[in-house]
Write a protein that holds these residues in place. Structure first.
Motif, PDB file in Angstrom:
ATOM      1  N   ILE A  54      42.683   5.373  69.807  1.00 44.36           N
ATOM      2  CA  ILE A  54      41.429   5.278  69.053  1.00 44.36           C
ATOM      3  C   ILE A  54      40.424   4.429  69.826  1.00 44.36           C
ATOM      4  O   ILE A  54      39.240   4.783  69.955  1.00 44.36           O
ATOM      5  CB  ILE A  54      41.688   4.676  67.647  1.00 44.36           C
ATOM      6  CG1 ILE A  54      42.515   5.652  66.791  1.00 44.36           C
ATOM      7  CG2 ILE A  54      40.357   4.351  66.960  1.00 44.36           C
ATOM      8  CD1 ILE A  54      42.905   5.085  65.440  1.00 44.36           C
ATOM      9  N   ALA A  55      40.908   3.314  70.378  1.00 39.53           N
ATOM     10  CA  ALA A  55      40.026   2.380  71.071  1.00 39.53           C
ATOM     11  C   ALA A  55      39.350   3.004  72.291  1.00 39.53           C
ATOM     12  O   ALA A  55      38.195   2.696  72.601  1.00 39.53           O
ATOM     13  CB  ALA A  55      40.811   1.131  71.483  1.00 39.53           C
ATOM     14  N   ASN A  56      40.066   3.910  73.001  1.00 37.68           N
ATOM     15  CA  ASN A  56      39.452   4.488  74.209  1.00 37.68           C
ATOM     16  C   ASN A  56      38.781   5.838  73.952  1.00 37.68           C
ATOM     17  O   ASN A  56      38.389   6.528  74.889  1.00 37.68           O
ATOM     18  CB  ASN A  56      40.470   4.580  75.351  1.00 37.68           C
ATOM     19  CG  ASN A  56      41.580   5.599  75.122  1.00 37.68           C
ATOM     20  OD1 ASN A  56      41.440   6.525  74.321  1.00 37.68           O
ATOM     21  ND2 ASN A  56      42.684   5.434  75.830  1.00 37.68           N
TER      22      ASN A  56
ATOM     23  N   ASN B 294      41.994  13.981  69.894  1.00 41.67           N
ATOM     24  CA  ASN B 294      40.913  14.908  70.196  1.00 41.67           C
ATOM     25  C   ASN B 294      41.220  15.611  71.512  1.00 41.67           C
ATOM     26  O   ASN B 294      41.098  15.035  72.589  1.00 41.67           O
ATOM     27  CB  ASN B 294      39.597  14.132  70.298  1.00 41.67           C
ATOM     28  CG  ASN B 294      38.394  15.040  70.510  1.00 41.67           C
ATOM     29  OD1 ASN B 294      38.544  16.254  70.662  1.00 41.67           O
ATOM     30  ND2 ASN B 294      37.212  14.464  70.529  1.00 41.67           N
ATOM     31  N   VAL B 295      41.655  16.859  71.431  1.00 41.26           N
ATOM     32  CA  VAL B 295      42.105  17.575  72.630  1.00 41.26           C
ATOM     33  C   VAL B 295      40.974  17.801  73.630  1.00 41.26           C
ATOM     34  O   VAL B 295      41.211  17.918  74.835  1.00 41.26           O
ATOM     35  CB  VAL B 295      42.782  18.924  72.279  1.00 41.26           C
ATOM     36  CG1 VAL B 295      44.041  18.709  71.475  1.00 41.26           C
ATOM     37  CG2 VAL B 295      41.820  19.839  71.528  1.00 41.26           C
ATOM     38  N   THR B 296      39.733  17.853  73.160  1.00 44.86           N
ATOM     39  CA  THR B 296      38.622  18.062  74.094  1.00 44.86           C
ATOM     40  C   THR B 296      38.371  16.833  74.969  1.00 44.86           C
ATOM     41  O   THR B 296      37.652  16.920  75.969  1.00 44.86           O
ATOM     42  CB  THR B 296      37.325  18.424  73.338  1.00 44.86           C
ATOM     43  OG1 THR B 296      36.978  17.337  72.465  1.00 44.86           O
ATOM     44  CG2 THR B 296      37.511  19.699  72.547  1.00 44.86           C
ATOM     45  N   SER B 297      38.997  15.699  74.609  1.00 40.89           N
ATOM     46  CA  SER B 297      38.826  14.483  75.411  1.00 40.89           C
ATOM     47  C   SER B 297      39.717  14.474  76.644  1.00 40.89           C
ATOM     48  O   SER B 297      39.552  13.627  77.521  1.00 40.89           O
ATOM     49  CB  SER B 297      39.122  13.233  74.561  1.00 40.89           C
ATOM     50  OG  SER B 297      40.513  13.152  74.255  1.00 40.89           O
TER      51      SER B 297
ATOM     52  N   ASP C 100      42.923  19.826  67.444  1.00 37.01           N
ATOM     53  CA  ASP C 100      43.294  18.418  67.335  1.00 37.01           C
ATOM     54  C   ASP C 100      44.596  18.289  66.547  1.00 37.01           C
ATOM     55  O   ASP C 100      44.792  18.958  65.527  1.00 37.01           O
ATOM     56  CB  ASP C 100      42.180  17.630  66.642  1.00 37.01           C
ATOM     57  CG  ASP C 100      40.910  17.537  67.478  1.00 37.01           C
ATOM     58  OD1 ASP C 100      40.953  17.964  68.651  1.00 37.01           O
ATOM     59  OD2 ASP C 100      39.885  17.057  66.961  1.00 37.01           O
ATOM     60  N   PHE C 101      45.486  17.427  67.037  1.00 41.15           N
ATOM     61  CA  PHE C 101      46.802  17.301  66.399  1.00 41.15           C
ATOM     62  C   PHE C 101      47.017  15.906  65.840  1.00 41.15           C
ATOM     63  O   PHE C 101      46.407  14.926  66.280  1.00 41.15           O
ATOM     64  CB  PHE C 101      47.928  17.700  67.358  1.00 41.15           C
ATOM     65  CG  PHE C 101      47.967  16.921  68.645  1.00 41.15           C
ATOM     66  CD1 PHE C 101      48.657  15.723  68.741  1.00 41.15           C
ATOM     67  CD2 PHE C 101      47.309  17.404  69.778  1.00 41.15           C
ATOM     68  CE1 PHE C 101      48.701  15.007  69.939  1.00 41.15           C
ATOM     69  CE2 PHE C 101      47.343  16.698  70.979  1.00 41.15           C
ATOM     70  CZ  PHE C 101      48.041  15.499  71.059  1.00 41.15           C
ATOM     71  N   VAL C 102      47.911  15.828  64.870  1.00 42.50           N
ATOM     72  CA  VAL C 102      48.111  14.604  64.086  1.00 42.50           C
ATOM     73  C   VAL C 102      48.925  13.570  64.858  1.00 42.50           C
ATOM     74  O   VAL C 102      49.982  13.878  65.406  1.00 42.50           O
ATOM     75  CB  VAL C 102      48.808  14.938  62.751  1.00 42.50           C
ATOM     76  CG1 VAL C 102      49.212  13.661  62.020  1.00 42.50           C
ATOM     77  CG2 VAL C 102      47.880  15.770  61.865  1.00 42.50           C
ATOM     78  N   LEU C 103      48.430  12.338  64.859  1.00 39.77           N
ATOM     79  CA  LEU C 103      49.178  11.190  65.378  1.00 39.77           C
ATOM     80  C   LEU C 103      49.769  10.371  64.232  1.00 39.77           C
ATOM     81  O   LEU C 103      50.839   9.776  64.379  1.00 39.77           O
ATOM     82  CB  LEU C 103      48.265  10.303  66.229  1.00 39.77           C
ATOM     83  CG  LEU C 103      47.560  10.969  67.421  1.00 39.77           C
ATOM     84  CD1 LEU C 103      46.624   9.983  68.101  1.00 39.77           C
ATOM     85  CD2 LEU C 103      48.576  11.514  68.413  1.00 39.77           C
ATOM     86  N   TRP C 104      49.040  10.325  63.128  1.00 40.45           N
ATOM     87  CA  TRP C 104      49.502   9.601  61.941  1.00 40.45           C
ATOM     88  C   TRP C 104      48.987  10.337  60.718  1.00 40.45           C
ATOM     89  O   TRP C 104      47.860  10.856  60.718  1.00 40.45           O
ATOM     90  CB  TRP C 104      48.970   8.161  61.949  1.00 40.45           C
ATOM     91  CG  TRP C 104      49.575   7.295  60.873  1.00 40.45           C
ATOM     92  CD1 TRP C 104      49.076   7.085  59.613  1.00 40.45           C
ATOM     93  CD2 TRP C 104      50.791   6.545  60.949  1.00 40.45           C
ATOM     94  NE1 TRP C 104      49.906   6.250  58.898  1.00 40.45           N
ATOM     95  CE2 TRP C 104      50.966   5.895  59.702  1.00 40.45           C
ATOM     96  CE3 TRP C 104      51.738   6.355  61.955  1.00 40.45           C
ATOM     97  CZ2 TRP C 104      52.055   5.072  59.432  1.00 40.45           C
ATOM     98  CZ3 TRP C 104      52.826   5.532  61.687  1.00 40.45           C
ATOM     99  CH2 TRP C 104      52.988   4.899  60.447  1.00 40.45           C
ATOM    100  N   LYS C 105      49.826  10.452  59.671  1.00 39.12           N
ATOM    101  CA  LYS C 105      49.407  11.163  58.468  1.00 39.12           C
ATOM    102  C   LYS C 105      49.816  10.375  57.233  1.00 39.12           C
ATOM    103  O   LYS C 105      50.826   9.637  57.252  1.00 39.12           O
ATOM    104  CB  LYS C 105      50.009  12.569  58.434  1.00 39.12           C
ATOM    105  CG  LYS C 105      51.521  12.639  58.554  1.00 39.12           C
ATOM    106  CD  LYS C 105      51.969  14.097  58.710  1.00 39.12           C
ATOM    107  CE  LYS C 105      53.466  14.192  58.993  1.00 39.12           C
ATOM    108  NZ  LYS C 105      53.889  15.595  59.199  1.00 39.12           N
ATOM    109  N   PRO C 106      49.064  10.496  56.149  1.00 33.66           N
ATOM    110  CA  PRO C 106      49.373   9.735  54.938  1.00 33.66           C
ATOM    111  C   PRO C 106      50.602  10.278  54.219  1.00 33.66           C
ATOM    112  O   PRO C 106      50.930  11.460  54.330  1.00 33.66           O
ATOM    113  CB  PRO C 106      48.116   9.923  54.081  1.00 33.66           C
ATOM    114  CG  PRO C 106      47.539  11.223  54.545  1.00 33.66           C
ATOM    115  CD  PRO C 106      47.858  11.328  56.008  1.00 33.66           C
TER     116      PRO C 106
ATOM    117  N   ALA D   1      49.261  14.988  77.061  1.00 34.12           N
ATOM    118  CA  ALA D   1      47.865  14.642  76.822  1.00 34.12           C
ATOM    119  C   ALA D   1      47.730  13.218  76.284  1.00 34.12           C
ATOM    120  O   ALA D   1      46.951  12.405  76.806  1.00 34.12           O
ATOM    121  CB  ALA D   1      47.243  15.647  75.848  1.00 34.12           C
ATOM    122  N   GLN D   2      48.477  12.888  75.241  1.00 37.15           N
ATOM    123  CA  GLN D   2      48.300  11.579  74.613  1.00 37.15           C
ATOM    124  C   GLN D   2      48.840  10.441  75.477  1.00 37.15           C
ATOM    125  O   GLN D   2      48.256   9.348  75.508  1.00 37.15           O
ATOM    126  CB  GLN D   2      48.950  11.569  73.222  1.00 37.15           C
ATOM    127  CG  GLN D   2      50.454  11.689  73.244  1.00 37.15           C
ATOM    128  CD  GLN D   2      51.064  12.173  71.946  1.00 37.15           C
ATOM    129  OE1 GLN D   2      50.349  12.529  71.008  1.00 37.15           O
ATOM    130  NE2 GLN D   2      52.375  12.200  71.878  1.00 37.15           N
TER     131      GLN D   2
END
Length: 476
Positions: free
Chosen positions: A128-130, A143-146, A178-184, A238-239
């Motif tokens: 998130i920070a970068n 964000n896959v476009t990143s 875009d894919f999930v890193l954390w979900k509720p 990617a991540q």
């Protein structure tokens, strides 16, 4: 040593980042049910690779994870009315028992997702920070476009990948891929506290975080089944690259081929999924038989699982043990596997060729027995055979223990009261050598030679019977 790198699409010389410490990460099981034979293939393949690497390098840190947070686990726990830990502990223990039966050594590290939630949350915060990830409606998404390299591992355009991945359509996504890193988590779902609320990690971030925690930001080898290339490994790459400021995540990507059942894809809906446990308890099974069957094809190629494959593998294992039994007690020898055997394994883990080399050693030992070679010659060949087999995870027992496990006398099909010392009678070693020659003739479609050997044995008082378990013999 040459390894086929999925990323480059070709075999490459394996040069570890640090020759004093080779690092390898392989995706392990999601523990909610019994493991099937398809799950066993990567476990066996990468176990052999770890054994070969340890022959060459002083330290190999091999990590194979346990996924113990997953919606399938949640469903299994809810069905039984128990906590998820009850399910995951049960099937982790069963998985260990099944792999023990197959002779799969434990990895250096076997992390569980529940043990690495702090690492997972830390990695998500960095993303998130970068600017590689964002929070939206209690979710955090990558964000896959990143990431400009998205799609390089699976060799397809990002739009094609997304179209074929059945991605979740959600209004809070910036991009459909875009894919999930954390979900509720809802109140009735397992969840853990995080900066984004109570929830649980996405599948892909788990492996990235565990690999980083135990092996570092850049690892030498990342392995798994072909089905993991997309989306799992593509998303991991990617991540991890984004979280490590552009550093290479994995230098070599290895993937084993699919496993089919009698030429059909394995599927629970088709009812053709074979559990490891069922196979090793089958009369044709036993762990070493199943292991040999899994290694009979090159790891990158599809493998068709069938009863005939299992039966032929049992016959081959029996031959190895019978030859060791015929060799008798021999002096100690420090001889190791021949260079040709090691060369086969170091050529992208060519197990079919390595098995051929293994049986060449067996044939040499059989000839040494027949020719009554010196004890030292036999000792050298026995040591070579056992050392080569150990790299494949085979011949883990004594011949006596092996045959007793099948409730056999040690000579399948032989009359236990017959004496091979009768004047003019063939010895059991001579009969086995003739049977091996007949098998080779049949494999080469030289049926006239196979019949000649059969008739020659019958003329000397030995009847050959072909069965689904291979050749059996008895004295007339």
């Amino acid at each position: 040593m040459q390894l086929h790198n999925t990323l480059s699409g070709r075999k490459e010389a394996f040069v570890p980042l640090n020759p004093e410490r080779v690092t390898m990460y392989v995706c392990g099981p999601t523990v909610y049910s019994f493991a099937h034979i398809g799950n066993a293939r990567p476990a066996v393949v990468f176990d052999v690779l770890a054994r070969v690497l340890r022959r060459r390098y002083p330290r190999v840190d091999y990590t194979r994870n346990i996924t113990d947070i997953d919606d399938k686990i949640n469903a299994a726990a809810a069905k039984e009315g128990v906590e998820i830990g009850v399910i995951t502990r049960r099937y982790t223990d069963i998985y260990h028992e099944d792999l023990d039966a197959l002779g799969v050594l434990r990895p250096t590290y076997e992390p569980k997702v529940t043990e690495h939630l702090a690492h997972i949350i830390s990695m998500v915060e960095r993303l998130i920070a970068n600017g590689s990830a964002y929070a939206a409606q209690g979710h955090v998404l990558f964000n896959v476009t990143s990431y400009a390299g998205y799609g390089e591992l699976s060799k397809r355009d990002r739009r094609e990948l997304i179209a074929g991945a059945r991605v979740e359509v959600a209004p809070y996504k910036k991009d459909a891929g875009d894919f999930v890193l954390w979900k509720p988590s809802t109140d009735d779902q397992p969840g853990w506290p995080s900066p984004w609320g109570r929830g649980r990690p996405g599948w892909h971030i788990e492996c990235s975080a565990m690999a980083e925690a135990l092996l570092g930001e850049t690892i030498d080898i990342h392995g798994g089944g072909h089905d993991l290339i997309f989306p799992h490994h593509e998303n991991e790459r990617a991540q991890s690259t984004a979280a490590h400021d552009g550093k290479v995540f994995a230098r070599y990507w290895l993937h084993n081929g699919f496993l089919t059942m009698d030429a059909e894809k394995m599927s629970k809906s088709l009812g053709n999924v074979k559990k490891i446990r069922e196979l090793v308890e089958n009369e044709n099974g036993r762990g070493e038989v199943v292991r040999l069957a899994l290694l009979s094809a090159h790891y990158r190629q599809p493998l068709d699982w069938s009863e005939s494959l299992l039966s032929s593998s049992r016959v081959r294992i029996n031959k190895l043990y019978r030859t060791l039994e015929d060799a008798g007690d021999v002096p100690e020898s420090n001889a190791v596997a021949p260079d040709s055997f090691l060369a086969a394994l170091e050529d992208d883990l060519n197990t079919p060729l390595a098995l051929s080399e293994l049986f060449q050693i067996r044939d040499s030992l059989q000839q040494a027995i027949l020719s009554q070679a010196s004890a030292q010659v036999r000792a050298t060949l026995v040591a070579q055979l056992r050392d080569a087999a150990s790299l494949l995870g085979l011949l883990r027992q004594t011949p006596d223990a092996w045959f007793k496990s099948f409730q056999l006398s040690g000579k399948a099909g032989a009359n236990p009261t017959a004496s091979s010392s009768l004047e003019g009678a063939l010895t059991e070693a001579e009969i086995e050598a003739a049977l091996a020659a007949r098998s080779a003739a049949k494999a080469a479609k030289n049926y006239a030679e196979a019949d000649r050997i059969r008739d020659g044995l019958k003329a000397r008082g030995v009847l050959i019977e072909d069965s689904k378990d291979g050749q059996r013999w008895r004295r007339l």
